[in-house]
Design a protein around this motif. Structure first.
Motif, PDB file in Angstrom:
ATOM      1  N   SER A 792       6.171 -17.711  17.550  1.00  0.00           N
ATOM      2  CA  SER A 792       5.652 -18.242  16.272  1.00  0.00           C
ATOM      3  C   SER A 792       4.149 -18.472  16.357  1.00  0.00           C
ATOM      4  O   SER A 792       3.411 -18.219  15.392  1.00  0.00           O
ATOM      5  N   ALA A 798       6.431 -19.250  11.003  1.00  0.00           N
ATOM      6  CA  ALA A 798       7.225 -20.458  11.253  1.00  0.00           C
ATOM      7  C   ALA A 798       8.192 -20.220  12.408  1.00  0.00           C
ATOM      8  O   ALA A 798       8.618 -19.092  12.663  1.00  0.00           O
ATOM      9  N   ARG A 799       8.564 -21.330  13.111  1.00  0.00           N
ATOM     10  CA  ARG A 799       9.425 -21.179  14.281  1.00  0.00           C
ATOM     11  C   ARG A 799      10.805 -20.636  13.896  1.00  0.00           C
ATOM     12  O   ARG A 799      11.383 -19.834  14.632  1.00  0.00           O
ATOM     13  N   ASN A 800      11.333 -21.053  12.759  1.00  0.00           N
ATOM     14  CA  ASN A 800      12.661 -20.544  12.372  1.00  0.00           C
ATOM     15  C   ASN A 800      12.616 -19.041  12.071  1.00  0.00           C
ATOM     16  O   ASN A 800      13.577 -18.316  12.311  1.00  0.00           O
ATOM     17  N   GLU A 801      11.473 -18.581  11.547  1.00  0.00           N
ATOM     18  CA  GLU A 801      11.320 -17.147  11.295  1.00  0.00           C
ATOM     19  C   GLU A 801      11.229 -16.380  12.618  1.00  0.00           C
ATOM     20  O   GLU A 801      11.813 -15.297  12.761  1.00  0.00           O
TER      21      GLU A 801
END
Length: 946
Positions: A792, A798-801
């Motif tokens: 990320s 973003a970290r979730n992406e």
């Protein structure tokens, strides 16, 4: 300047030995007159900036004392004087107020050492002379002529060329600033005029160091030509009309120059004349040394920190008697008949000083199947270093050292280097006699400097150790301690005297012989210890014998070939960078609101975190806000000031490391730079380089490309760059056997576009450049063990992406995830992982109780087999290319290796054929389950080709 004076000091030692032999043959001890003022400057600039415990400078004290002590121990003079300039001016200053007016003031660090020097010399019992109103030259001149009148021999030790006017059949000059012994013949050979005309010579030329004017436009050649035709200045001015008829350059205008500057010429004659009639009221018999004041010397040496001399005073060896002179035979024949040996425990080490000794060793070498060898040099620069000596060992605990270029007072006579090379060359070039070395690549190159091409190099103990465990230290001292339980003599111990570093050619031959012989002996013993262990591990043995050992000599030859550099282009670019840095500095200061030192972490902390209140992301071990590159990079995402500082740092590094430094590294021999490839510099097997570091020149920005533009092809050649494409991903496909990856590479897919297509479930043609960039980050990031957080940050999402990208990747390439997990487990069980060639990469912290250390080791376990296999592949390619290049004459040369790239110089007439062969050899030298691909570029410089 220190280096300049230091090397002349070495010459001084050699010349002194020669002169001594002349006096020995005449059985007459000379009166020695020492120009102490000359010694002062020579010692000050020849020694490092030594200090005592109080921080007071001691370099000149040490240097002057050491030189004079060595001179006394060499000659044991019955008469001696050390003469210094007195305080205040001399009569010459009264004659000509500008005399020596251009000289810089004496450095304060030297001035404060004069009184301690005088005190030591007096304590040594030496007559010390300073006479008001005259210079040291005048006092020495008077004493010399006084001795000459009594038919006594005089030896003057000085660095002043003016003294050449004193030279005669009884007076000899050691000119410490050049390579000549100045007896009458030597003076004429050096200056082109005999001693009787030296004053006229100096008067015509002038002397810029003393600000003696001379005749403008008259240099050394013109002065010599004039004095060949005339008897001196008076004769010249009495026959000015003849000057124009001389067959010398500018003869027609010379008459007027001489006429216009007659007053200066005659003034210069007066200033250059050494007085030989100073009223000294001193007879030669008064120049006998007194007994030394040993207690005072002990106190002084203790205060100054000269501990070695203090010990020598206490055991009675500081002043050597003639009978104590270990290396001072009564005649030259005695040297030849002396066998210098050193015994230590059960070891037998021999110093080779006679042809008979050398012949005995040559016979032993000729019948040996294997021997260890080592070279001693005056530099670590393999292309320019001078050979100081060679050591050899055939049997354990037996070795010899052949000194070749040692320089110091009292040095024994050494064998002529040409004789030694002539006898050893056939042995070194006999491939049937196997050789062992420790870092043998260096020794190979040193001997190549002397016309020896060493063959039969079969073992290198440094590489044996490296193949067994790349995490170990591989220097000889560490290896001897670990494998032989033996404490070696270290180079630092040998070359450090009272906290002063000297080069090995200034070390006593017997001490060097013990050290060098031990090196050869330990090399042989280490091989006997390491090889059976290596031989028992079949894969490691094969790695050593088929890759690492053959590569060593290939690297040595690449280093010797070097790379042609466009110095002008680098200088031009350096000026560009200077302007850019000045502009950036101005911007940074304006943005910061004040002027500060950008290179100072302390000042940067104040500017960033106190004045501008930027967030503190990380602290140093001392608790201060960190300003390292990682912190500045993160801050640069939101703030302009750290962004500009990063840019400034990057450009400054390029300028300091490359554009300023590379021109200084160009060899005068061939106009090329000659890097050093480090075969043991990384634990994974990858090569590194230094002096210069070729691996760190940026590839993808304009600044790096401009530097690469300076790496050029010679006339009639092109630069060819051959770079393995995505080699670590191909290795991952082979190791993991993931079907999707194998298919992608088999079909020559754009792997990053293909990965984006797989992750995003969209056709490859629909993948955007940004999506491809992110997939590339995933492809390379995961083989380095990158987490979602790391990904990320790298691609600014973003970290979730980022987690989505990683999860999707493993869904599409499930065997990759399985390989990674299995590798972690196997590493934890065995403590190491392996490359495809069997190279072991040990992971000592794989089972650490610390989570941070364990995760780092697991990441290394995943990546190391790929990096290590990539290293094995390009090394194998270099060996295969070398076999081909040997058949091609000058059509092609391999000149650089950088990461996954090989760089060649190729003759333009053979370009097509060579490019095809390069690609064919590199793509087929190592078998994987996916094809290897090599991108080839051609250009006039490295940037164009890459």
């Amino acid at each position: 300047m220190r280096v300049f004076y230091f090397y002349h000091f070495l010459v001084y030692s050699l010349l002194t030995l020669y002169i001594k032999s002349e006096f020995i043959m005449s059985n007459q001890k000379p009166i020695i007159l020492i120009d102490g003022s000359s010694y002062l400057y020579r010692a000050f600039f020849a020694t490092p900036s030594l200090t005592n415990q109080k921080g007071e400078p001691t370099g000149a004290i040490y240097g002057v004392t050491n030189m004079i002590r060595s001179l006394i121990n060499q000659y044991h003079p019955s008469h001696i004087a050390v003469v210094f300039d007195a305080k205040g001016g001399s009569f010459r200053k009264e004659i000509y107020s500008e005399y020596k007016a251009t000289r810089e003031a004496m450095p304060e660090d030297l001035r404060v050492q004069i009184e301690p020097i005088h005190t030591i010399l007096k304590a040594m019992g030496l007559p010390l002379l300073c006479v008001d109103g005259v210079e040291a030259d005048d006092v020495i001149g008077t004493l010399a002529k006084q001795a000459e009148a009594e038919n006594l021999s005089v030896l003057i030790s000085t660095g002043d060329k003016d003294m050449a006017q004193l030279v005669s059949g009884h007076i000899t000059l050691i000119n410490t600033m050049n390579n000549l012994i100045l007896d009458p013949e030597g003076v004429e050979k050096k200056f082109g005029v005999p001693p009787a005309k030296i004053i006229d010579f100096l008067a015509l030329m002038g002397d810029s160091s003393d600000n003696i004017p001379g005749v403008p436009g008259v240099g050394e050649k013109t002065a010599t030509s004039l004095l060949t035709e005339f008897n001196g200045i008076d004769d010249i001015y009495n026959n000015l009309d003849k000057v124009a008829t001389l067959t010398i350059r500018g003869a027609k205008s010379l008459k007027q120059k001489l006429l216009d500057n007659e007053n200066d010429a005659r003034l210069s004659y007066l200033l250059a004349t050494i007085k030989t009639d100073v009223e000294l009221n001193l007879k030669n018999e008064q120049l006998k040394p007194e007994p030394p004041d040993l207690n005072l010397l002990k106190d002084i040496f203790a205060y100054q920190g000269f501990n070695r001399w203090l010990n020598e005073l206490q055991n009675g060896t500081f002043f050597k008697t003639e009978n104590q002179q270990l290396n001072e035979p009564q005649n030259n024949a005695a040297i030849d008949s002396t066998v210098h040996q050193a015994q230590t425990a059960e070891k037998h080490y021999e110093t080779i000083l006679t042809h008979e000794q050398l012949d005995n060793w040559v016979k032993k070498l000729q019948t040996s199947k294997l021997f260890a060898f080592d070279t001693e040099t005056n530099s670590v620069d393999h292309f320019h270093a001078q050979l100081i000596g060679i050591s050899l060992s055939i049997h354990p605990n037996e070795a010899c050292y052949i000194p070749l270029h040692h320089y110091y007072l009292g040095v024994p006579k050494q064998l002529p280097i040409d004789d030694v090379i002539e006898k050893l060359k056939p042995i070194f070039e006999n491939d049937k006699i196997k050789k062992i070395g420790q870092n043998v690549k260096f020794d190979y190159s040193i001997l190549a400097n002397y016309g020896i091409t060493v063959t039969g190099i079969t073992f290198d103990t440094m590489l044996e150790s490296y193949v067994l465990n790349s995490n170990d230290r591989h220097d000889m001292d560490s290896l001897a301690q670990k494998h032989l339980d033996h404490k070696t003599i270290t180079y630092d111990e040998l070359t450090k005297i009272d906290r002063k570093k000297i080069t090995i050619d200034m070390v006593d031959i017997e001490q060097t012989s013990l050290y060098a012989s031990e090196d050869a002996d330990i090399t042989l013993l280490l091989h006997q210890k390491l090889w059976p262990t290596l031989e028992a591990k079949e894969k490691l043995k094969t790695l050593f014998t088929t890759i690492e050992m053959p590569l060593a000599i290939i690297l040595a030859n690449m280093e010797r070939t070097g790379v042609l550099i466009d110095e002008q282009q680098l200088n031009h670019y350096s000026k560009e960078l200077k302007i850019k840095l000045e502009q950036l500095e101005k911007q940074i200061h304006e943005l910061a609101g004040e002027v500060f030192n950008i290179a100072s972490p302390k000042q940067l902390q104040v500017i960033l975190f106190e004045k501008n209140q930027l967030p503190i992301l990380k602290k140093t071990p001392k608790g201060d806000p960190s300003t390292n590159e990682e912190v500045l990079s993160e801050l640069a995402n939101d703030y302009q000031l750290p962004r500009l500082i990063l840019e400034y740092r990057g450009l400054a590094k390029l300028k300091n490391t490359y554009t300023d430094k590379l021109p200084l590294m160009i060899s005068e021999k061939d106009g090329r730079i000659h890097t050093n490839y480090n075969q043991i510099g990384t634990v994974t097997g990858r090569l590194s380089s230094n002096d210069p570091n070729l691996q760190n020149i940026p590839v993808r920005n304009e600044e790096g490309r401009k530097i690469r533009q300076a790496f050029i092809a010679p006339k009639g050649y092109k630069i060819v760059s051959a770079d393995y494409s995505q080699i670590e991903l191909r290795i991952m496909a082979h190791l993991s056997q993931d079907k999707n990856l194998l298919d992608a590479f088999a079909n020559d897919k754009d792997i990053h576009r293909f990965t984006a297509s797989e992750i995003l479930a969209k056709p490859e043609n629909d993948v955007s450049s940004e999506e491809r960039r992110r997939a590339k980050a995933v492809n390379f990031g995961l083989i380095y063990g990158m987490s979602a957080f790391g990904l990320s940050k790298q691609i600014n999402i973003a970290r979730n992406e980022a987690k989505f990208y990683i999860d999707s990747y493993f869904e599409r390439y499930p065997s990759v995830e399985r390989y990674m997990e299995n590798t972690r487990l196997l590493a934890a069980e065995k403590g190491y992982v392996e490359t495809l060639s069997g190279r072991r990469l040990y992971l000592p912290k794989i089972n650490s109780a610390s989570g941070i250390e364990k995760r780092a080791a697991e990441r290394a376990a995943i990546n190391a087999p790929m990096q290590g296999t990539a290293a094995d592949i390009i090394k194998t390619a270099m060996i295969a290319m070398n076999r081909f290049i040997k058949t091609q004459g000058d059509h092609i040369k391999m000149i650089m290796q950088v990461h996954d790239e090989l760089v060649f110089e190729v003759q333009e007439d053979h370009l097509d054929q060579m490019v095809k062969q390069i690609k064919l050899i590199m793509e087929n030298c190592y078998k994987l389950d996916v094809p290897l691909r090599v991108d080839v570029g051609i250009g006039d410089n490295w940037d164009e080709a890459h």
